[in-house]
Design a protein around this motif. Structure first.
Motif, PDB file in Angstrom:
ATOM      1  N   GLY A 176      12.272   7.157 -16.865  1.00  0.00           N
ATOM      2  CA  GLY A 176      11.141   6.572 -16.732  1.00  0.00           C
ATOM      3  C   GLY A 176      10.747   6.222 -18.014  1.00  0.00           C
ATOM      4  O   GLY A 176      11.355   5.937 -19.158  1.00  0.00           O
ATOM      5  N   CYS A 177       9.317   6.254 -18.309  1.00  0.00           N
ATOM      6  CA  CYS A 177       8.497   6.134 -19.416  1.00  0.00           C
ATOM      7  C   CYS A 177       7.155   6.622 -19.678  1.00  0.00           C
ATOM      8  O   CYS A 177       6.572   6.948 -18.639  1.00  0.00           O
ATOM      9  N   PRO A 178       6.767   6.988 -20.979  1.00  0.00           N
ATOM     10  CA  PRO A 178       5.380   7.592 -21.003  1.00  0.00           C
ATOM     11  C   PRO A 178       4.508   6.839 -20.055  1.00  0.00           C
ATOM     12  O   PRO A 178       4.157   5.593 -20.163  1.00  0.00           O
ATOM     13  N   TRP A 179       3.540   7.407 -19.518  1.00  0.00           N
ATOM     14  CA  TRP A 179       2.192   6.899 -18.989  1.00  0.00           C
ATOM     15  C   TRP A 179       1.228   6.856 -19.739  1.00  0.00           C
ATOM     16  O   TRP A 179       0.235   7.906 -20.076  1.00  0.00           O
ATOM     17  N   GLU A 180       0.877   5.935 -20.528  1.00  0.00           N
ATOM     18  CA  GLU A 180      -0.084   5.612 -21.562  1.00  0.00           C
ATOM     19  C   GLU A 180      -1.453   5.414 -21.191  1.00  0.00           C
ATOM     20  O   GLU A 180      -2.521   5.707 -21.756  1.00  0.00           O
ATOM     21  N   ASP A 181      -1.728   5.086 -19.784  1.00  0.00           N
ATOM     22  CA  ASP A 181      -3.007   4.880 -19.303  1.00  0.00           C
ATOM     23  C   ASP A 181      -3.940   6.148 -19.513  1.00  0.00           C
ATOM     24  O   ASP A 181      -5.059   6.190 -19.644  1.00  0.00           O
ATOM     25  N   GLY A 182      -3.294   7.297 -19.046  1.00  0.00           N
ATOM     26  CA  GLY A 182      -3.785   8.366 -18.920  1.00  0.00           C
ATOM     27  C   GLY A 182      -4.625   8.653 -17.739  1.00  0.00           C
ATOM     28  O   GLY A 182      -5.112   9.776 -17.389  1.00  0.00           O
ATOM     29  N   LEU A 183      -4.563   7.663 -16.957  1.00  0.00           N
ATOM     30  CA  LEU A 183      -5.424   7.791 -15.727  1.00  0.00           C
ATOM     31  C   LEU A 183      -4.533   9.041 -14.880  1.00  0.00           C
ATOM     32  O   LEU A 183      -3.182   8.737 -14.515  1.00  0.00           O
ATOM     33  N   ILE A 184      -5.360   9.914 -14.088  1.00  0.00           N
ATOM     34  CA  ILE A 184      -4.764  10.701 -13.152  1.00  0.00           C
ATOM     35  C   ILE A 184      -4.982  10.836 -12.012  1.00  0.00           C
ATOM     36  O   ILE A 184      -4.490  11.263 -11.122  1.00  0.00           O
ATOM     37  N   SER A 185      -6.268  10.010 -11.607  1.00  0.00           N
ATOM     38  CA  SER A 185      -6.602   9.578 -10.192  1.00  0.00           C
ATOM     39  C   SER A 185      -7.620   8.624 -10.272  1.00  0.00           C
ATOM     40  O   SER A 185      -8.347   8.473 -11.123  1.00  0.00           O
ATOM     41  N   TYR A 186      -7.589   8.185  -9.026  1.00  0.00           N
ATOM     42  CA  TYR A 186      -8.822   7.056  -8.636  1.00  0.00           C
ATOM     43  C   TYR A 186      -9.290   7.265  -7.229  1.00  0.00           C
ATOM     44  O   TYR A 186      -8.544   7.523  -6.408  1.00  0.00           O
ATOM     45  N   SER A 187     -10.595   6.724  -7.090  1.00  0.00           N
ATOM     46  CA  SER A 187     -11.174   7.105  -5.810  1.00  0.00           C
ATOM     47  C   SER A 187     -11.784   5.639  -5.424  1.00  0.00           C
ATOM     48  O   SER A 187     -12.298   5.015  -6.172  1.00  0.00           O
ATOM     49  N   SER A 188     -11.678   5.482  -3.893  1.00  0.00           N
ATOM     50  CA  SER A 188     -12.168   4.128  -3.818  1.00  0.00           C
ATOM     51  C   SER A 188     -12.227   4.196  -2.041  1.00  0.00           C
ATOM     52  O   SER A 188     -12.100   5.319  -1.497  1.00  0.00           O
ATOM     53  N   PRO A 189     -12.839   3.265  -1.428  1.00  0.00           N
ATOM     54  CA  PRO A 189     -12.977   3.174   0.034  1.00  0.00           C
ATOM     55  C   PRO A 189     -11.807   2.866   0.563  1.00  0.00           C
ATOM     56  O   PRO A 189     -10.854   2.132  -0.172  1.00  0.00           O
ATOM     57  N   GLU A 190     -11.403   3.238   1.674  1.00  0.00           N
ATOM     58  CA  GLU A 190     -10.241   2.799   2.166  1.00  0.00           C
ATOM     59  C   GLU A 190     -10.002   1.427   2.478  1.00  0.00           C
ATOM     60  O   GLU A 190     -10.832   0.634   2.608  1.00  0.00           O
ATOM     61  N   GLY A 191      -8.661   0.840   2.258  1.00  0.00           N
ATOM     62  CA  GLY A 191      -8.409  -0.565   2.727  1.00  0.00           C
ATOM     63  C   GLY A 191      -8.739  -0.984   4.196  1.00  0.00           C
ATOM     64  O   GLY A 191      -8.697  -0.023   4.971  1.00  0.00           O
ATOM     65  N   GLN A 192      -8.919  -2.234   4.494  1.00  0.00           N
ATOM     66  CA  GLN A 192      -9.094  -2.639   5.744  1.00  0.00           C
ATOM     67  C   GLN A 192      -8.173  -3.751   6.284  1.00  0.00           C
ATOM     68  O   GLN A 192      -7.455  -4.386   5.383  1.00  0.00           O
ATOM     69  N   PRO A 193      -7.915  -3.890   7.600  1.00  0.00           N
ATOM     70  CA  PRO A 193      -6.956  -4.851   7.981  1.00  0.00           C
ATOM     71  C   PRO A 193      -7.642  -6.224   8.265  1.00  0.00           C
ATOM     72  O   PRO A 193      -9.012  -6.364   8.206  1.00  0.00           O
ATOM     73  N   MET A 194      -6.853  -7.230   8.289  1.00  0.00           N
ATOM     74  CA  MET A 194      -7.206  -8.704   8.259  1.00  0.00           C
ATOM     75  C   MET A 194      -6.577  -9.090   9.287  1.00  0.00           C
ATOM     76  O   MET A 194      -5.139  -9.150   9.647  1.00  0.00           O
ATOM     77  N   ASN A 195      -7.194 -10.040  10.394  1.00  0.00           N
ATOM     78  CA  ASN A 195      -6.605 -10.763  11.520  1.00  0.00           C
ATOM     79  C   ASN A 195      -6.882 -12.160  11.384  1.00  0.00           C
ATOM     80  O   ASN A 195      -7.560 -12.801  12.051  1.00  0.00           O
ATOM     81  N   PRO A 196      -6.230 -13.023  10.272  1.00  0.00           N
ATOM     82  CA  PRO A 196      -6.481 -14.265  10.157  1.00  0.00           C
ATOM     83  C   PRO A 196      -5.998 -15.086  11.270  1.00  0.00           C
ATOM     84  O   PRO A 196      -4.713 -14.850  11.829  1.00  0.00           O
ATOM     85  N   PRO A 197      -6.640 -16.335  11.602  1.00  0.00           N
ATOM     86  CA  PRO A 197      -5.946 -17.049  12.878  1.00  0.00           C
ATOM     87  C   PRO A 197      -4.662 -17.901  12.559  1.00  0.00           C
ATOM     88  O   PRO A 197      -4.876 -18.499  11.124  1.00  0.00           O
ATOM     89  N   GLY A 198      -3.595 -17.743  13.138  1.00  0.00           N
ATOM     90  CA  GLY A 198      -2.528 -18.533  12.900  1.00  0.00           C
ATOM     91  C   GLY A 198      -1.588 -17.627  12.121  1.00  0.00           C
ATOM     92  O   GLY A 198      -0.446 -18.147  11.793  1.00  0.00           O
ATOM     93  N   TYR A 199      -2.104 -16.468  11.516  1.00  0.00           N
ATOM     94  CA  TYR A 199      -1.268 -15.701  10.812  1.00  0.00           C
ATOM     95  C   TYR A 199      -1.105 -14.286  11.311  1.00  0.00           C
ATOM     96  O   TYR A 199      -2.064 -13.839  11.925  1.00  0.00           O
ATOM     97  N   PRO A 200      -0.016 -13.295  10.772  1.00  0.00           N
ATOM     98  CA  PRO A 200      -0.033 -12.005  11.410  1.00  0.00           C
ATOM     99  C   PRO A 200      -0.854 -11.403  10.844  1.00  0.00           C
ATOM    100  O   PRO A 200      -1.617 -11.385   9.906  1.00  0.00           O
TER     101      PRO A 200
END
Length: 902
Positions: A176-200
């Motif tokens: 691997g390689c060093p993780w320079e960002d230093g970020l150890i966690s993030y929090s956010s709302p859950e993602g959501q589904p999309m049902n576009p017409p003509g697409y899966p």
């Protein structure tokens, strides 16, 4: 003074996002950089099978770590490694206990647990939810497992798994390689589904998140926003196999989050940092209601127990309704100091989608004025030490202590002197580079000189010495920093890379010093083989790009010619203006080309509908488009299938408006070259748009994409694939593909055209398994790891190139035959592996030197298990050292064709 301090602090800025394709460096189990004290275990059988002996390719002690007693299916014995810092872990390699042929214990499977703080442990699972990885099948061969997704961790546990009671032992290397960002966690709302017409239906959840899920929120972990995988322009397409549409993005719908109109995310870091910027990779397919965020506001918290600072950083983006490409948006954070950041991203349309977020920070924590909210605790003496100096009541204050003033002045003077010295060295380097461009350089004790490439191409390599492995003396070629040794891991039939490196001759001290000065692996090779590889020597000893004969030339003849070496002549034009490779056609001149020379019909550009950006070059781009009414426009004899009036997929090469006049001329030349091609197995130029800017050429494209992607998603046909409905191909299919490629190349050779980038990525496939050879694989980011970049020059497909193309810049039909042999090898490995996967790019170049010297030490690709012996013999003939010994494409076609009917 402030200016000098600012320069020093700017120099410490951290590097940005990690690239998983290149983050594959050994972390130090084998070479000892990971110390014995950092390797522990739940138990061990004897002292001589303790955890400190769990090092890949090492035989100390009794040869491996072995947990105590027989391992039962219910046991959870583990080997634990402390990496010392947060690390982006991408690959795990394991071996059993061989112990110089006295041991035969190994783990057939294992699991991984990991922790970023040593307290909270998480279980790794792949993208399909499986936690168990395949282990070893014998005690000596290493098995490499890529981690999809990668892990960001400091502590890692390997837990052997068994179905029956047995003894297991393990040796391990982590990559691997060093993780320079230093970020150890993030929090956010859950993602959501999309049902576009003509697409899966597309799901935009964070499927690899390793934290908690509660009340439709994610917190306490990390996932797809930090896995290094950048989403494509079309959010329904993915870079992973066997996953659902939308997999690469975390996305939210505006009206599903109430009336707030924003997405709030919180980021926690390993320590306080001075943040310079935040990079957010966002989708912008506005035709489907997706745009980058309109603005963002970020608040900062200096400590986790403190309140949020009142003063925020706000940034308003420039919305783009013309280019639907996904892109990074860089948000300046004004060097604010914090351990936690909260950001609100405001919607610009119905949907907002992110695939990656990374942070850039400086190592030195600067004092920043903090205005804390009402929820913050009182500021204590300890909390003010890094923010503002302590002050006392003026009536009781003591006179200021000036005892440190001389020290401060001395430090500033030292900094100024260092900066003056650095500026002097830079100016001296520029002067030396100019001198080297104008005059030959003395390299060896004899009066041997060579013209160097320009200053812009040189890189100063600074690689600290590495302790030699146990039992191996360091050599000139092996003395490189393992942190920067690219790992290509797969087939066990290859030897150890260090052993391969030791097989190649050592650099002389003088040559090594010159090579380090130049920092260019291609020039390293030039020094390695003395004068035997320069076009200057070839012209002095016979002229042109003739085959070298080292017996008829002396070193003094070698460099006395001032002819430039190949990197300044032919090879620099390998990559065209749009990033696709340029066919080599010596008979065509550029000077007389105009639009009147173009025979292809002018197509109405308004009938081209953009779908995806395939790639780009310095002055142009390659787009996947739908062409409305194209079959009717081309009329009778159109190479396109009948689509009943529906639009067809085409590849459109487009020149940018800022292109130079030379680039425009090259683009017209490429159009003229393409217009001469008319073969069932070669991509055709269909039409052009050159009546107005931007100039465009429209070529064929096939819905099944390229052959590399097609084969890598399939297995060889068997009863198992039929029973489980697994996509498969038969051996007959592979032979049929090989015949078609040889047929297309036979046609190019008959016109004296040289392709220069033949590979499966440049072969397109239709639903009937018809192959057409294309030319724009070089421009696609998907295959960037297949190319070696010469700084300031071009990208080279060195793993497919003949030795004379790499060392001499000599591209001929014979070098295309070499590449065809590698393409055959790809086909019969089902594109599961990169050619020479265990060699770094530099080692591949070094290996070409062995082909040149022809002393029997060159390394060949192994025979694929699916490949019949007669076909592998044909591949080996394609890789003959002498050009005359390689078969012609006519001969290859005649040799392959009978196999299809068997």
């Amino acid at each position: 003074m402030h200016l000098f301090l600012l320069l020093i602090l700017q120099a410490t800025a951290a590097v940005g996002q990690v690239d998983p394709a290149h983050c594959r460096y050994a972390l130090g189990m084998e070479d000892g950089r990971i110390k014995d004290d950092d390797i522990t275990a739940s138990s061990h059988w004897y002292e001589t099978t303790g955890p400190q002996y769990a090092r890949l390719n090492r035989e100390e002690g009794d040869g491996a770590w072995c947990p105590e007693g027989q391992l039962e299916p219910s046991d959870s014995q583990y080997l634990q490694v402390d990496l010392g810092r947060l690390t982006f872990l991408t690959v795990v390699g394991t071996q059993g206990r061989y112990a110089r042929n006295s041991g035969n214990e190994f783990a057939r499977a294992y699991r991984l647990n990991y922790s970023r703080d040593g307290l909270l442990w998480k279980s790794w699972r792949n993208r399909l939810g499986n936690a168990v990885m395949e282990g070893n099948k014998n005690a000596y061969a290493s098995v490499i497992n890529d981690l999809h997704p990668p892990i960001i961790t400091r502590y890692i546990r390997l837990i052997p798994v068994t179905r029956v009671s047995t003894t297991v032992c393990m040796r391990v290397e982590l990559y691997g390689c060093p993780w320079e960002d230093g970020l150890i966690s993030y929090s956010s709302p859950e993602g959501q589904p999309m049902n576009p017409p003509g697409y899966p239906i597309a799901s935009f959840n964070d499927s690899t998140y390793d934290g908690a899920h509660e009340r439709r929120r994610l917190f306490g972990g990390m996932g797809q926003l930090t896995d290094g995988v950048i989403g494509l322009d079309d959010f329904l397409q993915t870079r992973q196999y066997h996953v659902w549409p939308g997999y690469d993005y975390l996305g939210w719908r505006n009206d599903s989050l109430g009336t707030q109109g924003y997405v709030e995310m919180e980021f926690v870091f390993d320590r306080r940092r001075n943040f310079t910027s935040m990079k957010v990779h966002s989708n912008n397919m506005f035709s489907r209601g997706v745009k980058i965020f309109s603005s963002v506001s970020c608040w900062f918290k200096p400590r986790l127990i403190a309140g949020w600072e009142v003063e925020s950083v706000a940034f308003k983006t420039v919305l783009d309704d013309r280019n639907p490409s996904a892109r990074y948006v860089t948000v300046p954070l004004n060097r604010r100091t914090a351990k936690s950041i909260r950001c609100r991203f405001y919607f610009a349309d119905i949907w907002m989608m992110f695939s990656e977020i990374s942070f850039q920070s400086e190592d030195t924590v600067l004092p920043t004025p903090m205005t804390l909210g009402s929820t913050s605790p009182p500021i204590t003496e300890e909390s003010t030490m890094l923010t503002t100096p302590k002050t006392a009541n003026p009536s009781t204050s003591e006179p200021p202590d000036d005892g440190n003033t001389p020290i401060l002045i001395g430090c500033l003077v030292t900094i100024i002197l260092l900066l003056v010295i650095i500026i002097f060295l830079i100016l001296w380097c520029q002067y030396v580079c100019k001198v080297l461009e104008k005059a030959p350089r003395r390299i060896l004790d004899e009066e041997v000189t060579v013209r160097l490439s320009s200053c812009s191409d040189t890189i100063i390599l600074q690689t600290p010495p590495v302790p030699p492995r146990s039992g191996h003396a360091p050599t000139g070629l092996a003395n490189t920093d393992p942190h920067y040794e690219r790992v290509f891991l797969l087939d066990p039939q290859y030897q150890n890379p260090a052993v391969l490196r030791n097989k190649l001759p050592e650099l002389s001290q003088s040559a090594e010093a010159s090579a380090l000065l130049l920092g260019n692996p291609l020039y390293d090779l030039l020094l390695l083989t003395s004068c035997h590889m320069t076009s200057g020597w070839l012209r002095a000893c016979g002229g042109g790009y003739a085959e070298p004969d080292v017996t008829q030339c002396t070193p003094h003849q070698c460099f006395h010619s001032n002819a430039p070496h190949y990197a300044e002549t032919d090879i620099v034009r390998l990559q065209g203006v749009t990033g696709s490779n340029m066919y080599a056609v010596p008979a065509l001149t550029v000077d007389s080309l105009t639009r009147k020379d173009i025979s292809a019909a002018e197509f109405p550009r308004q009938h081209l509908i953009f779908r995806e950006k395939l790639g780009e070059g310095q002055f142009g781009e390659v787009h996947l488009c739908e062409a409305e009414g194209l079959p009717e426009f081309l009329g009778e004899g159109s190479p396109l299938p009948d689509r009943d009036g529906r639009s067809v997929l085409v590849a459109v090469k487009q020149l940018r408006a800022d292109a130079t006049s030379q680039a425009r001329n090259d683009f017209l030349k490429e159009i003229k070259i393409m217009s001469r091609l008319n073969d069932p197995n070669i991509i055709r130029l269909l039409c052009v748009c050159v009546s107005s800017d931007p100039l465009c050429m429209v070529t064929e494209y096939m819905e099944n994409g390229d052959l590399n992607m097609f084969l890598s998603q399939r297995e060889i046909e068997s009863t198992l694939t039929h029973a489980n409905n697994i996509p498969s191909v038969s051996l007959s299919d592979l032979l049929h593909m090989s015949v078609q490629i040889s047929s297309g190349m036979k046609y190019l050779a008959s016109l004296n055209f040289v392709h220069r980038d033949l590979a499966t990525r440049n072969c397109l496939l239709d639903r009937r398994l018809t192959i057409k050879i294309a030319d724009f694989g070089m421009s696609r980011n998907l295959y960037s790891s297949d190319y070696y970049r010469i700084q300031g020059r071009a990208v080279l497909p060195i793993r497919w190139m003949a030795w004379e193309s790499i060392l001499l810049g000599k591209f001929t039909t014979a070098s295309d035959v070499w590449a065809f042999g590698v393409t055959l090898w790809e086909i019969f490995t089902l594109c599961k592996e990169q050619p020479y996967s265990l060699l770094s790019d530099e080692q591949v170049i070094e290996n070409t030197g062995e082909f040149f010297r022809n002393q029997g030490r060159q390394i060949f690709l192994y025979g694929p298990p699916l490949c019949p012996p007669s076909l592998f013999e044909l591949m080996m003939r394609c890789w003959s050292r002498d050009l005359a010994d390689r078969p012609t494409f006519e001969g290859l076609y005649q040799a392959l064709r009978p196999h299809v009917n068997q």
